[in-house]
Scaffold this active site. Structure first.
Site, short mmCIF file in Angstrom:
data_model
loop_
_atom_site.label_atom_id
_atom_site.label_comp_id
_atom_site.label_asym_id
_atom_site.label_seq_id
_atom_site.Cartn_x
_atom_site.Cartn_y
_atom_site.Cartn_z
N TYR A 142 -10.42 -4.91 -6.01
CA TYR A 142 -10.48 -6.27 -5.47
C TYR A 142 -11.67 -7.05 -6.04
CZ TYR A 142 -7.02 -4.82 -1.94
OH TYR A 142 -5.90 -4.38 -1.30
N LYS A 189 -6.89 9.23 -5.64
CA LYS A 189 -5.76 9.51 -6.53
C LYS A 189 -6.36 10.19 -7.76
CE LYS A 189 -1.39 9.02 -7.66
NZ LYS A 189 -0.32 9.79 -6.99
N ASP A 221 -0.85 8.99 -1.96
CA ASP A 221 0.59 9.00 -1.66
C ASP A 221 0.91 10.03 -0.58
OD1 ASP A 221 -0.30 10.72 -3.65
OD2 ASP A 221 1.49 10.57 -4.90
N ASP A 245 -7.15 -0.58 2.56
CA ASP A 245 -6.44 -1.77 3.02
C ASP A 245 -5.02 -1.37 3.43
OD1 ASP A 245 -5.83 -4.38 3.51
OD2 ASP A 245 -5.88 -5.04 1.43
N ASP A 249 -3.36 -0.53 7.50
CA ASP A 249 -2.21 -1.26 8.05
C ASP A 249 -1.14 -0.27 8.51
OD1 ASP A 249 -3.35 -3.75 7.56
OD2 ASP A 249 -1.44 -4.59 6.85
#
Ligand code: NAD
Length: 355
Positions: A142, A189, A221, A245, A249
């Site tokens: 970001y 990852k 994942d 992020d 959620d």
């Protein structure tokens, strides 16, 4: 104690929910004998309309002068077509980076009264859920360099992390786990990304200072799958900006509604910015339908993390619990046999239960 708060309502449902959170804070100050000093400023789309930019200097200055910031949400369809450097979301990223808020705490707590709002099977939920997501907030993709080719046919966003950036957030996660159930799951990852390999090696190194805390690693994942398969395996989830992020959620949904979840963005000192994890919900803005509980619980986090007022924080959490126990619900968590309230009525009901 004097509590100096910069209030940033923002856009969409922001002003509706922040109004209720401030009235709960006023009630806390009345009951516990504190002085509340607020300064309300614009950011996001509201600031674009007034000043032509999403984060005016005056807003940033007010936030810097305060002990803490209470923010609603920014953005909405009205500003979807403004050029990317001036989008409302820039205000959030700008505030986080200008204020040095590198640590984002996102608790995902399923209240027993809301078990029926959780989309998971009862045997998976058990007696409720309590997970803390610790998300790195000022690094990663970001904040990396970004761009697109002149013909618009290609684009890039660079993901970068430095060792000190990983060390300081890992320390926060281990410290928090010590005060909870003593387990950190670091999510990366590392089978694909170089930044993740640095993340994993650095987390392992910091862990040597916290050997009383259990540490394990999951690929992102797999972590997203495990969150719905067996959420009880998690205590503290430590992860980088973008993965955090997305995962927070997902964690929010297993707690019934995104309208229930607060967040704190912290740095090394006591300063913090507090906001619900949801967005500006333009579909229900100004309709008295938004659930203010996420923002009210953000106030509880502010009392605890910035002001060290744990009794006051607990009184807010208890007031929310009592309102739910009395069957009060906003539309997002409503079920048959409970009482449906609008934003303002829910705010007043919670404020009335502060004692
Ligand atoms: P959103 O979180 O605003 O809304 C998603 C869904 O959840 C909507 O159906 C909405 O009605 C519902 N919802 C959200 N908060 C609720 C609440 N308190 N009570 C009841 N229902 C609630 O996400 P979105 O629709 O993807 O984004 C809308 C706008 O918000 C966009 O402009 C986006 O950029 C912005 N946004 C801002 C933030 C922030 O300010 N921190 C975060 C995410 C999105």
């Amino acid at each position: 104690m004097e509590l100096r708060i910069a209030v940033v309502p923002g856009d969409g449902i922001g002003p509706d929910i922040v109004r209720e959170a401030v009235s709960v804070l006023k009630k806390v100050c009345e009951v516990f004998n504190h002085t509340l000093v607020t300064e309300t400023v614009l950011a996001g789309g509201a600031a674009i309309d007034e000043y032509g930019i999403p984060l005016p200097e005056s807003t940033l200055d007010a936030c810097k002068r305060a002990d803490a910031v209470l923010l609603g949400a920014v953005g909405g369809p009205k500003w979807d077509n403004v050029e990317s450097s001036k989008r409302p979301e820039k205000a959030l990223l700008g505030l986080r980076s200008a204020l040095g808020l590198f640590c984002n705490l996102r608790p995902a707590l399923l209240y027993k009264q809301l078990k029926s709002a959780c989309p998971l099977r009862a045997d998976i939920i058990g007696e409720g859920l309590d997970i803390m997501v610790v998300r790195e907030l000022t690094g990663g993709i970001y904040f990396g360099e970004k761009g697109k080719s002149e013909d618009g046919e290609s684009a890039y966003d660079i993901m970068a992390y430095s060792k000190p950036e990983v060390e300081r957030i890992a320390r926060k996660a281990f410290e928090i786990a010590r005060k909870r159930n003593g387990k950190v799951t670091s999510v990366d990852k590392a089978n694909v990304l170089e930044t993740s390999r640095l993340w994993r090696a650095t987390t392992e190194a910091v862990h040597k200072e916290y050997e009383d805390v259990e540490l394990n690693h999951l690929y992102v994942d797999n972590a997203s799958m495990q969150l719905v398969r067996n959420p009880h395996q998690f205590d503290v989830i430590l992860t980088e900006n973008m993965f955090g992020d997305i995962l927070s959620d997902e964690a929010s949904m297993i707690t019934g509604s995104i309208g229930m979840l607060p967040s704190a963005s912290l740095r090394e000192d006591s300063f913090g910015m507090y906001e619900p994890i949801h967005g500006s919900a333009p579909d229900i803005a100004g309709m008295d339908k938004a659930n203010p509980i996420a923002t009210i619980l953000s106030v509880a986090m502010m009392l605890r993390y910035t002001f060290g007022l744990s009794d006051e924080a607990a009184s807010v959490e208890k007031a929310v619990y009592d309102a739910l126990e009395d069957g009060l619900r906003c539309a997002d968590i409503y079920s048959e046999g409970t009482t449906l309230l609008g934003t303002a009525a829910m705010g007043s009901a919670i404020a009335a239960r502060i004692r």
